[in-house]
Design a protein around this motif. Sequence first.
Motif, PDB file in Angstrom:
ATOM      1  N   ARG A   2      38.254  46.079  33.861  1.00 23.90           N
ATOM      2  CA  ARG A   2      39.713  46.066  33.708  1.00 23.90           C
ATOM      3  C   ARG A   2      40.208  47.385  33.106  1.00 23.90           C
ATOM      4  O   ARG A   2      41.234  47.917  33.531  1.00 23.90           O
ATOM      5  N   LEU A   3      39.469  47.925  32.148  1.00 25.96           N
ATOM      6  CA  LEU A   3      39.829  49.191  31.526  1.00 25.96           C
ATOM      7  C   LEU A   3      39.720  50.338  32.537  1.00 25.96           C
ATOM      8  O   LEU A   3      40.588  51.213  32.586  1.00 25.96           O
ATOM      9  N   LEU A   4      38.693  50.289  33.363  1.00 21.81           N
ATOM     10  CA  LEU A   4      38.527  51.302  34.409  1.00 21.81           C
ATOM     11  C   LEU A   4      39.658  51.228  35.422  1.00 21.81           C
ATOM     12  O   LEU A   4      40.200  52.251  35.860  1.00 21.81           O
ATOM     13  N   ARG A   5      40.053  50.020  35.773  1.00 27.47           N
ATOM     14  CA  ARG A   5      41.168  49.836  36.716  1.00 27.47           C
ATOM     15  C   ARG A   5      42.476  50.356  36.112  1.00 27.47           C
ATOM     16  O   ARG A   5      43.276  50.984  36.797  1.00 27.47           O
ATOM     17  N   LEU A 157      32.954  48.187  42.068  1.00 30.72           N
ATOM     18  CA  LEU A 157      34.324  48.051  41.579  1.00 30.72           C
ATOM     19  C   LEU A 157      35.125  47.282  42.622  1.00 30.72           C
ATOM     20  O   LEU A 157      35.000  47.537  43.818  1.00 30.72           O
ATOM     21  N   GLU A 158      35.921  46.330  42.158  1.00 30.92           N
ATOM     22  CA  GLU A 158      36.746  45.534  43.059  1.00 30.92           C
ATOM     23  C   GLU A 158      37.748  46.424  43.780  1.00 30.92           C
ATOM     24  O   GLU A 158      38.347  47.315  43.189  1.00 30.92           O
ATOM     25  N   ARG A 159      37.929  46.179  45.068  1.00 31.18           N
ATOM     26  CA  ARG A 159      38.889  46.970  45.854  1.00 31.18           C
ATOM     27  C   ARG A 159      40.285  46.759  45.320  1.00 31.18           C
ATOM     28  O   ARG A 159      40.674  45.678  44.929  1.00 31.18           O
ATOM     29  N   GLY A 163      49.436  50.273  45.275  1.00 29.99           N
ATOM     30  CA  GLY A 163      50.465  49.963  44.293  1.00 29.99           C
ATOM     31  C   GLY A 163      50.073  48.892  43.292  1.00 29.99           C
ATOM     32  O   GLY A 163      50.909  48.357  42.599  1.00 29.99           O
ATOM     33  N   ASP A 164      48.769  48.557  43.224  1.00 26.59           N
ATOM     34  CA  ASP A 164      48.327  47.557  42.261  1.00 26.59           C
ATOM     35  C   ASP A 164      48.646  48.002  40.848  1.00 26.59           C
ATOM     36  O   ASP A 164      48.419  49.129  40.452  1.00 26.59           O
ATOM     37  N   ASP A 165      49.172  47.101  40.070  1.00 30.73           N
ATOM     38  CA  ASP A 165      49.439  47.347  38.674  1.00 30.73           C
ATOM     39  C   ASP A 165      48.458  46.494  37.878  1.00 30.73           C
ATOM     40  O   ASP A 165      48.552  45.260  37.891  1.00 30.73           O
ATOM     41  N   PRO A 166      47.506  47.090  37.188  1.00 30.15           N
ATOM     42  CA  PRO A 166      46.507  46.301  36.463  1.00 30.15           C
ATOM     43  C   PRO A 166      47.106  45.472  35.340  1.00 30.15           C
ATOM     44  O   PRO A 166      46.512  44.498  34.907  1.00 30.15           O
ATOM     45  N   GLN A 167      48.295  45.808  34.870  1.00 23.69           N
ATOM     46  CA  GLN A 167      48.952  45.034  33.829  1.00 23.69           C
ATOM     47  C   GLN A 167      49.358  43.649  34.346  1.00 23.69           C
ATOM     48  O   GLN A 167      49.467  42.705  33.585  1.00 23.69           O
TER      49      GLN A 167
END
Length: 170
Positions: A2-5, A157-159, A163-167
Amino acid sequence: MRLLRLFDWILTRGISTVCGLLLAVMVGFTVYTVVMRTVFLDPPFWGDTLTLFANVWLVMLAFAMAVRTETNIAIESVYGILPARFTRVLRLLWLVLFAAVGAIMAIFGYQAADRILGAFWELGNMPKSYPMMILPIAGLLIFLAASLTIAEHVGVLERRGQGDDPQKQN
């Protein structure tokens, strides 16, 4: 992961914003220089130089973005006629080559920028090494972009979607 994303998302947004600002700076400096040259017959001696620097930095940063989003030209037209497995191998090969180019740019680009002598008198004697620092910066970003994309391709790593927002992810 999650931190990497989150790091990936922040870096992608940051580079995208910087590229947009560089484009606006290029247009602004060009318009200003043309108006000063044609209307007032007094062109600034620094306008073309700054436009050139903004252009080079924009292209180098955009290359890193293209590697990360896999929107580079590569050999896209050939992929349509090749078997899917072979296409995946070719895409991975391109990413490995991009990572190698990024590493070479980062290492040797820093050495080149660090050793360049002289200054730009039109920019207040700014050392010539400052604008050259785009080589190691872009090299590092290209290496990171290729590495993250390789990690997605091999399943480490998950694809991500565009525009993905990890938040907003669980």
